[in-house]
Design a protein around this motif. Sequence first.
Motif, PDB file in Angstrom:
ATOM      1  N   ASP A 471      -2.286   0.723  -3.811  1.00 52.15           N
ATOM      2  CA  ASP A 471      -3.507   0.189  -4.418  1.00 52.15           C
ATOM      3  C   ASP A 471      -4.388  -0.584  -3.448  1.00 52.15           C
ATOM      4  OD1 ASP A 471      -2.923   1.240  -6.901  1.00 52.15           O
ATOM      5  OD2 ASP A 471      -1.715  -0.499  -7.497  1.00 52.15           O
ATOM      6  N   VAL A 472      -3.925  -0.914  -2.270  1.00 55.23           N
ATOM      7  CA  VAL A 472      -4.731  -1.624  -1.279  1.00 55.23           C
ATOM      8  C   VAL A 472      -5.331  -0.655  -0.268  1.00 55.23           C
ATOM      9  CG1 VAL A 472      -4.701  -3.320   0.591  1.00 55.23           C
ATOM     10  CG2 VAL A 472      -3.482  -3.795  -1.543  1.00 55.23           C
ATOM     11  N   GLU A 473      -4.506   0.241   0.274  1.00 51.17           N
ATOM     12  CA  GLU A 473      -4.993   1.188   1.285  1.00 51.17           C
ATOM     13  C   GLU A 473      -5.620   2.428   0.670  1.00 51.17           C
ATOM     14  OE1 GLU A 473      -2.223   1.252   5.048  1.00 51.17           O
ATOM     15  OE2 GLU A 473      -1.000   1.227   3.237  1.00 51.17           O
ATOM     16  N   GLY A 474      -5.347   2.679  -0.605  1.00 53.15           N
ATOM     17  CA  GLY A 474      -5.732   3.969  -1.159  1.00 53.15           C
ATOM     18  C   GLY A 474      -4.818   5.023  -0.550  1.00 53.15           C
ATOM     19  N   TRP A 475      -5.394   6.133  -0.143  1.00 59.36           N
ATOM     20  CA  TRP A 475      -4.590   7.156   0.525  1.00 59.36           C
ATOM     21  C   TRP A 475      -4.277   6.698   1.942  1.00 59.36           C
ATOM     22  CZ3 TRP A 475      -2.079  10.595  -2.090  1.00 59.36           C
ATOM     23  CH2 TRP A 475      -2.569  10.999  -3.323  1.00 59.36           C
ATOM     24  N   ARG A 476      -3.006   6.788   2.289  1.00 57.80           N
ATOM     25  CA  ARG A 476      -2.518   6.319   3.588  1.00 57.80           C
ATOM     26  C   ARG A 476      -2.002   7.525   4.367  1.00 57.80           C
ATOM     27  NH1 ARG A 476       0.573   1.633   5.850  1.00 57.80           N
ATOM     28  NH2 ARG A 476       2.386   2.446   6.987  1.00 57.80           N
ATOM     29  N   LYS A 504      -9.608   0.730   5.460  1.00 56.85           N
ATOM     30  CA  LYS A 504     -10.186   1.095   6.758  1.00 56.85           C
ATOM     31  C   LYS A 504      -9.539   0.319   7.910  1.00 56.85           C
ATOM     32  CE  LYS A 504     -14.729   2.517   5.010  1.00 56.85           C
ATOM     33  NZ  LYS A 504     -14.318   2.562   3.604  1.00 56.85           N
ATOM     34  N   LYS A 505      -8.234   0.133   7.845  1.00 58.96           N
ATOM     35  CA  LYS A 505      -7.501  -0.559   8.900  1.00 58.96           C
ATOM     36  C   LYS A 505      -6.447   0.367   9.502  1.00 58.96           C
ATOM     37  CE  LYS A 505      -8.011  -5.309   7.198  1.00 58.96           C
ATOM     38  NZ  LYS A 505      -8.699  -5.838   8.394  1.00 58.96           N
ATOM     39  N   PHE A 506      -6.264   0.237  10.811  1.00 61.74           N
ATOM     40  CA  PHE A 506      -5.246   1.002  11.525  1.00 61.74           C
ATOM     41  C   PHE A 506      -3.997   0.134  11.671  1.00 61.74           C
ATOM     42  CE2 PHE A 506      -3.186   2.395  15.498  1.00 61.74           C
ATOM     43  CZ  PHE A 506      -2.918   3.708  15.146  1.00 61.74           C
ATOM     44  N   LYS A 507      -2.848   0.678  11.288  1.00 61.76           N
ATOM     45  CA  LYS A 507      -1.572  -0.035  11.420  1.00 61.76           C
ATOM     46  C   LYS A 507      -0.694   0.706  12.422  1.00 61.76           C
ATOM     47  CE  LYS A 507      -3.243  -0.766   7.107  1.00 61.76           C
ATOM     48  NZ  LYS A 507      -4.219   0.099   6.417  1.00 61.76           N
ATOM     49  N   TYR A 508       0.266  -0.015  12.954  1.00 55.23           N
ATOM     50  CA  TYR A 508       1.091   0.618  13.993  1.00 55.23           C
ATOM     51  C   TYR A 508       2.439  -0.086  14.090  1.00 55.23           C
ATOM     52  CZ  TYR A 508      -1.259  -3.267  16.320  1.00 55.23           C
ATOM     53  OH  TYR A 508      -1.773  -4.509  16.616  1.00 55.23           O
ATOM     54  N   TYR A 509       3.365   0.602  14.733  1.00 55.03           N
ATOM     55  CA  TYR A 509       4.713   0.079  14.903  1.00 55.03           C
ATOM     56  C   TYR A 509       5.311   0.694  16.169  1.00 55.03           C
ATOM     57  CZ  TYR A 509       9.778  -0.337  14.186  1.00 55.03           C
ATOM     58  OH  TYR A 509      11.119  -0.588  14.348  1.00 55.03           O
ATOM     59  N   GLY A 510       6.048  -0.112  16.922  1.00 47.78           N
ATOM     60  CA  GLY A 510       6.743   0.371  18.107  1.00 47.78           C
ATOM     61  C   GLY A 510       8.128  -0.238  18.201  1.00 47.78           C
ATOM     62  N   ASP A 511       9.104   0.556  18.653  1.00 48.70           N
ATOM     63  CA  ASP A 511      10.501   0.117  18.739  1.00 48.70           C
ATOM     64  C   ASP A 511      11.074   0.642  20.052  1.00 48.70           C
ATOM     65  OD1 ASP A 511      13.272  -0.107  18.592  1.00 48.70           O
ATOM     66  OD2 ASP A 511      13.352   0.232  16.450  1.00 48.70           O
ATOM     67  N   LEU A 512      11.504  -0.270  20.904  1.00 52.44           N
ATOM     68  CA  LEU A 512      12.130   0.098  22.172  1.00 52.44           C
ATOM     69  C   LEU A 512      13.511  -0.540  22.226  1.00 52.44           C
ATOM     70  CD1 LEU A 512      12.002   1.339  25.054  1.00 52.44           C
ATOM     71  CD2 LEU A 512      11.073  -0.869  25.825  1.00 52.44           C
ATOM     72  N   PHE A 558       2.974   6.226  -6.817  1.00 54.98           N
ATOM     73  CA  PHE A 558       2.263   6.041  -8.079  1.00 54.98           C
ATOM     74  C   PHE A 558       3.047   5.071  -8.955  1.00 54.98           C
ATOM     75  CE2 PHE A 558       1.460  10.234  -6.333  1.00 54.98           C
ATOM     76  CZ  PHE A 558       0.076  10.191  -6.201  1.00 54.98           C
ATOM     77  N   ASN A 559       2.365   4.028  -9.434  1.00 53.66           N
ATOM     78  CA  ASN A 559       3.036   2.928 -10.112  1.00 53.66           C
ATOM     79  C   ASN A 559       2.409   2.639 -11.461  1.00 53.66           C
ATOM     80  OD1 ASN A 559       4.822   1.684  -7.763  1.00 53.66           O
ATOM     81  ND2 ASN A 559       2.833   2.195  -6.875  1.00 53.66           N
ATOM     82  N   ARG A 560       3.220   2.040 -12.355  1.00 51.92           N
ATOM     83  CA  ARG A 560       2.720   1.605 -13.652  1.00 51.92           C
ATOM     84  C   ARG A 560       2.032   0.251 -13.530  1.00 51.92           C
ATOM     85  NH1 ARG A 560       5.746  -2.560 -14.922  1.00 51.92           N
ATOM     86  NH2 ARG A 560       7.878  -2.701 -14.111  1.00 51.92           N
ATOM     87  N   ASP A 561       2.331  -0.517 -12.430  1.00 54.81           N
ATOM     88  CA  ASP A 561       1.808  -1.866 -12.248  1.00 54.81           C
ATOM     89  C   ASP A 561       0.646  -1.843 -11.259  1.00 54.81           C
ATOM     90  OD1 ASP A 561       1.591  -4.610 -12.414  1.00 54.81           O
ATOM     91  OD2 ASP A 561       3.046  -4.970 -10.819  1.00 54.81           O
ATOM     92  N   ASP A 562      -0.234  -2.798 -11.396  1.00 56.47           N
ATOM     93  CA  ASP A 562      -1.339  -2.955 -10.443  1.00 56.47           C
ATOM     94  C   ASP A 562      -0.771  -3.602  -9.179  1.00 56.47           C
ATOM     95  OD1 ASP A 562      -3.734  -3.194  -9.153  1.00 56.47           O
ATOM     96  OD2 ASP A 562      -4.389  -4.950 -10.286  1.00 56.47           O
TER      97      ASP A 562
END
Length: 849
Positions: A471-476, A504-512, A558-562
């Motif tokens: 509900d925050v990002e919409g389609w991710r 409209k934000k870019f997220k990222y993750y890295g693991d070494l 898809f959720n029943r809660d907001d």
Amino acid sequence: MIWKYCFYIFLFICLSFSAKSQNNYIIKGIVKDSLSQTPLTSVTVTVIGEYYASLTNSKGFFQLPCKKKNVQVIFSCIGYSSKEIPVNALENKNLEVFLLPSSIKLEEVVTNVKREKYIKKGNPAVELIKKVIEHKNDNRPDNHDYYQYEEYSRKSVALNNFNENVKIKGYEFLHNYVDTPKIGNNPILWLSVKEKVSDIYYRKSPKAEKEVIKGIRRVGIDESFNQEGVDNVLNEVFTGIDIFGNDITFLMNRFVSPLSNIATSFYKFYIVDTVSIDNKPFIDLEFVPFNTRDFGFMGHLFISADSSYSVKRVQMSIPHDINLNYVSDLYIEQEFNQHQNGTWILSKETMAVDFVLLRSLQGFYAEINKHFSGYIFDEPRKEAYQLATKTSVSPLADQYPEVLWQEWRRKGIREKEVAVTKMMDELHQKKSFNVAGVLLDVFSTGYIPTGKDTCNKVEIGPFTSFISHNDVEGWRFRTGFRTTVNANKHWYLAGYGAYGIADKKFKYYGDLRYSFIEREIYIDEFPQNNIGISYKYDLEVPGQRTLNALRDNFFLSFNRDDATKMSYIKQFSLFYQKEFENDFSYDLRAVYRNDTPTGSLQYLKQTSDGIVSINNMTTSEFNLLLKYSPGQKFYQQTGRRLKVSLDAPTFTLTQTVGIKNFMGSDYNLQSTEISADKRFWLSAFGNINATLRAGKVWNTAPFPLLFNPSTNTSYFIEPESYSMMNTLEFINDQYVSLFLTYHANGWIFNRIPLIKHLRMREVVSFRGLWGSLSDKNNPANNSDVFLFPMDENGNPTSFKMTNTPYVEMSFGIENILNIIRLDYILRMTYLGNPDISKHGWQLGFTFKF
């Protein structure tokens, strides 16, 4: 792992085309006992003058090809007089043949004819089995202080019903490797053969059992899989049969043993005959469940005709209408011999299982052969009990020559089983087969390779997380990668990038990470000894770190809660992971985290100037996780382990320490959590999965650092979460939670007319939470902590629990079409809270025998 075999079946079917039968006629029929009218298992059916022969299955059914229209057919079975009849294959396609028991007495004839009027009181068969149960532990090896023996086992898996009618273009050579099974009448094609030779050591007090594997030989279609994981799966599915226990563990289920303390209430028993084995008389005792849909066997016990009431042999199969999935036929046989010291010892064991996943597709055939020898009852070498693990493997286990294996096999191995190696060499020369292997890995791991074999150094995925919704990002949209051991056997790099259409934000993750042990297949294979760093910028629900790992799953979108109570987190972690051979492990982490609320979530404080908004929160923590899971077994993949030993308990202890002002941390934190989970079996009545958790925050902290119960507001079942509770609805600084799920295995449905034919099973769940919030963490009493979340009108959406626990109950039906589970959930308490759902439905998918 079973799905990997399925994929290869799918490959063979896709490559095949229809062809005319090489045989002109098919004879079908059923063989029955002429007195009791019950179907007979393992009757040999032979056409005189032709090569073909067949065995009847557990339903007494056989199917036999023949080249001539008019033939002579012989039916033979131990304990019955052979019968030869002429058959016209055109006129008699569905035969009904009756065999007469040999050496049968008149009084036994009367007893058998009246089988339907079964009476326990005064029944000589019931009195006999009571004596056997009473004496079942008298002459067992476990009564000795020590014993040891050598065990040879062979587990073989084949493609079933691979007859001459199956034509696969370019794969015609496969028919050179077709063999005959022990049960059923369909030709088989061996896919995998695994042999093992071990020395087994037993000590009565303190009780200990150790296995030293001195020889391993593996060939077949799964040779590129994680062999240790494959062995774990096969060992869990095909466990050793102990008929002297109350329950028999087999196919990841519990069957009631014919020697159980409740056997006379679960089984009907009949004295069939007295037979001679090794020139000694034994009583043939037949048994069958009262309700043939329950988890029990049908078969024969051969009991010594003396006062010892010892078991010489057992032969078992399953009733044809048993509520068991994917198994069309099953045969188990054990043989016992008397040692020179009087102890009855297991000398050999044979199992054969026909698996059918879908009736329209070919199935599997599995065969397990074991023999046991060299029993010694003296005190063994003490170093055997000083081994750190229950099972250890000799470093030379896979290097023994074929001549030694021939000696270990004793009674030999079939020529077509040995030829699996040659068959695999021919298969690997086929491009379509190798392409299918790549597709198989993609679907089983979720990652797409960027190279072939050793050139595959980077993989892209998982494809199941490419697209999701919240509900925050919409389609991710997200894509990730990971390196393999082909890139480096010590260093591992993984990460992902994600973008939300709405925020409209870019997220990222890295693991070494670096492994101190050189890895062979997986960077995180057991035992782990890794040090690493990771950095993440992403969107999470505060306090729900368990479910955050699953949030990118499309089915949970898809959720029943907001679901807008979320926050952007920037998290840097430094960690060290260590696993020991004794199933103990620990994980030590230093975590720096910055948390910025978004969506409908705000961090607010009550001050003398009114309510002020806090833009973000920073914490620096040290986490220690201790875990002990005795007897754990799993199937290893890169970055994921699939637990296969569901009965093994798991105990965890987590301690978190946060230091205020260290690296900009805003708060101190002292919290402790403990948990235990275990499956408990109730014999034929099913099993209960139980998880108990408890935790406490020892100091003052804002609500994002307290315990927020894991909620699942999607329409799909997730374990250890609350389905009718809203996100952040309850906030506690100490809690106890209990999750109980009872799988009844159709105990009720099996007894309801019409319903019983659907093979559905009952499932009931209880989810309880007892929590409290101390005054120091209650914003109503302490202005130093954040106010609880509120809606747009300023009404609270998070609450402190009273003395009443939160309770959910769910009532469900599982095994719908063998894989579907449907639950109806009822919220039992706190029904006055605003904007809640008091009931709802959830769907799940399970693969269970």
